[in-house]
Design an enzyme around this catalytic site. Sequence first.
Site, mmCIF file in Angstrom:
data_model
loop_
_atom_site.group_PDB
_atom_site.id
_atom_site.type_symbol
_atom_site.label_atom_id
_atom_site.label_comp_id
_atom_site.label_asym_id
_atom_site.label_seq_id
_atom_site.Cartn_x
_atom_site.Cartn_y
_atom_site.Cartn_z
ATOM 1 N N GLU A 54 -22.557 -29.128 -52.437
ATOM 2 C CA GLU A 54 -21.444 -30.382 -52.761
ATOM 3 C C GLU A 54 -21.748 -30.826 -54.078
ATOM 4 O O GLU A 54 -22.733 -30.749 -54.941
ATOM 5 C CB GLU A 54 -21.975 -31.218 -51.508
ATOM 6 C CG GLU A 54 -23.192 -31.961 -51.671
ATOM 7 C CD GLU A 54 -23.404 -33.318 -51.129
ATOM 8 O OE1 GLU A 54 -22.495 -34.178 -51.787
ATOM 9 O OE2 GLU A 54 -24.096 -33.693 -50.086
ATOM 10 N N ASP B 276 -19.193 -48.402 -39.194
ATOM 11 C CA ASP B 276 -19.264 -47.316 -40.386
ATOM 12 C C ASP B 276 -19.775 -46.001 -40.010
ATOM 13 O O ASP B 276 -21.173 -45.995 -39.474
ATOM 14 C CB ASP B 276 -20.028 -48.193 -41.493
ATOM 15 C CG ASP B 276 -19.936 -47.104 -42.879
ATOM 16 O OD1 ASP B 276 -19.749 -46.093 -42.728
ATOM 17 O OD2 ASP B 276 -20.582 -47.542 -43.876
ATOM 18 N N LYS C 40 -15.133 -40.407 -54.760
ATOM 19 C CA LYS C 40 -16.072 -39.756 -53.805
ATOM 20 C C LYS C 40 -14.907 -39.297 -52.739
ATOM 21 O O LYS C 40 -14.520 -40.095 -52.086
ATOM 22 C CB LYS C 40 -17.013 -40.882 -53.445
ATOM 23 C CG LYS C 40 -17.723 -40.420 -52.158
ATOM 24 C CD LYS C 40 -18.908 -41.445 -51.830
ATOM 25 C CE LYS C 40 -19.662 -41.218 -50.520
ATOM 26 N NZ LYS C 40 -20.255 -42.406 -49.899
ATOM 27 N N LYS D 234 -29.394 -38.635 -43.311
ATOM 28 C CA LYS D 234 -30.218 -39.717 -44.251
ATOM 29 C C LYS D 234 -30.989 -40.800 -43.437
ATOM 30 O O LYS D 234 -30.225 -41.302 -42.529
ATOM 31 C CB LYS D 234 -29.412 -40.299 -45.314
ATOM 32 C CG LYS D 234 -29.109 -39.424 -46.363
ATOM 33 C CD LYS D 234 -28.284 -39.867 -47.641
ATOM 34 C CE LYS D 234 -26.922 -39.735 -47.419
ATOM 35 N NZ LYS D 234 -26.495 -38.574 -47.428
HETATM 36 N N1 PSU Z 1 -27.232 -35.972 -49.677
HETATM 37 C C1 PSU Z 1 -27.850 -36.233 -50.701
HETATM 38 N N2 PSU Z 1 -27.363 -37.475 -51.308
HETATM 39 C C2 PSU Z 1 -26.103 -37.864 -51.213
HETATM 40 C C3 PSU Z 1 -25.233 -37.213 -50.152
HETATM 41 C C4 PSU Z 1 -25.939 -36.280 -49.455
HETATM 42 O O1 PSU Z 1 -29.183 -35.997 -50.969
HETATM 43 O O2 PSU Z 1 -25.531 -38.573 -52.042
HETATM 44 C C5 PSU Z 1 -23.786 -37.585 -49.863
HETATM 45 C C6 PSU Z 1 -23.010 -36.629 -49.069
HETATM 46 O O3 PSU Z 1 -22.063 -36.211 -49.939
HETATM 47 C C7 PSU Z 1 -22.798 -37.091 -47.828
HETATM 48 C C8 PSU Z 1 -22.452 -38.599 -48.323
HETATM 49 O O4 PSU Z 1 -21.510 -36.521 -47.388
HETATM 50 O O5 PSU Z 1 -23.819 -38.825 -48.920
HETATM 51 C C9 PSU Z 1 -22.192 -39.534 -47.062
HETATM 52 O O6 PSU Z 1 -21.519 -40.530 -47.513
HETATM 53 P P1 PSU Z 1 -21.029 -41.730 -46.593
HETATM 54 O O7 PSU Z 1 -22.236 -42.390 -45.757
HETATM 55 O O8 PSU Z 1 -20.176 -42.536 -47.230
HETATM 56 O O9 PSU Z 1 -20.038 -40.929 -45.269
HETATM 57 MN MN MN Z 2 -18.937 -44.816 -44.234
#
Ligand code: PSU
Ligand code: MN
Length: 302
Positions: free
Chosen positions: A25, A138, A86, A159
């Site tokens: 990604e 969210d 993004k 995460k």
């Molecule tokens: N993994 C990491 N760092 C990141 C991400 C993943 O180590 O920044 C990113 C990925 O692209 C994932 C996104 O899809 O964070 C999730 O964002 P959100 O919570 O806004 O959906």
């Molecule tokens: Mn989100």
Amino acid sequence: MNTPITLSSEIQQAKDNQQPIVALESTIITHGMPYPANRDTALEVEATVRHHGAVPATIAVINGELRAGLDRDTIDALAQASNVMKLSRADIAFAVAAKRHGSTTVAATMIGAHLAGIAVFATGGIGGVHRGAQESFDVSADLHEFAKTPVHVVSAGAKAILDIPKTLEVLETLGVPVVTLGQENLPAFWSRDSGIASPLYLPSVQDIAAFIRSRKALQLSGGVLIGNPVPEDAEIPRTVMDEIIATAIAESDAAGITGKALTPWLLGRIVELTDGRSLATNQQLIFNNAAIAAELAVALNA
Ligand code: PSU
Ligand code: MN
């Protein structure tokens, strides 16, 4: 309408020769880490995939063109650019139509990988259900993408800034398998152990390949989330992280950070609160995921 995704000559050749390929990604590059650590990590992740016998395909939208396989200069430019969207499922086509630059999150990278015919993808940690989602609603579009798109994603779990039990509930509802490699508990990104049992556990990459083949034989749609714990010498224990994450989330609430900005803000703040230690851990867990993804791509290719 032209082909929806442009393959680099290396990726085209790898496909022609039926070599194993791993998708990577680009949101980690643009919204996950500061420069130049983001560029160095992206290049090192690619080197790790190669070292383990597969070809890396970093995915992004460049000037409205969805691409798989980026050269060094493009990765470096992306790592320094500030006008990069993004992208997730909701807006990837917008970036193409408006000829914008866009980095792909897990959801958008799965879409690109599938269009390119790539079945394995390595990331850091996926998006999921944020803490307090009962108020904010969210929930990352990453979760729904797993239900739709047959791409298998190696990650260090969701995460740890997220609500992991709620994230698992949503994945179960969507019929998405979550399998952890080599241990029975789910990892928690910077920490090896979330303290929460993984829905599924398998001891080896070969076992995961067999599981993916049996899903295919049963004609089950969508992808598999593979949890791969960060190496022991790079982890930050959960007891240390819990406090730091709580501080960062309290600050983000107070500052009114929401939506797409929230995950990048929290990751950045946690790098500061750990004096850079969380960044080093984030890098090591991505390399570790890239190695396992390459092994999985090789196993699925056999
Ligand atoms: N993994 C990491 N760092 C990141 C991400 C993943 O180590 O920044 C990113 C990925 O692209 C994932 C996104 O899809 O964070 C999730 O964002 P959100 O919570 O806004 O959906
Ligand atoms: Mn989100």
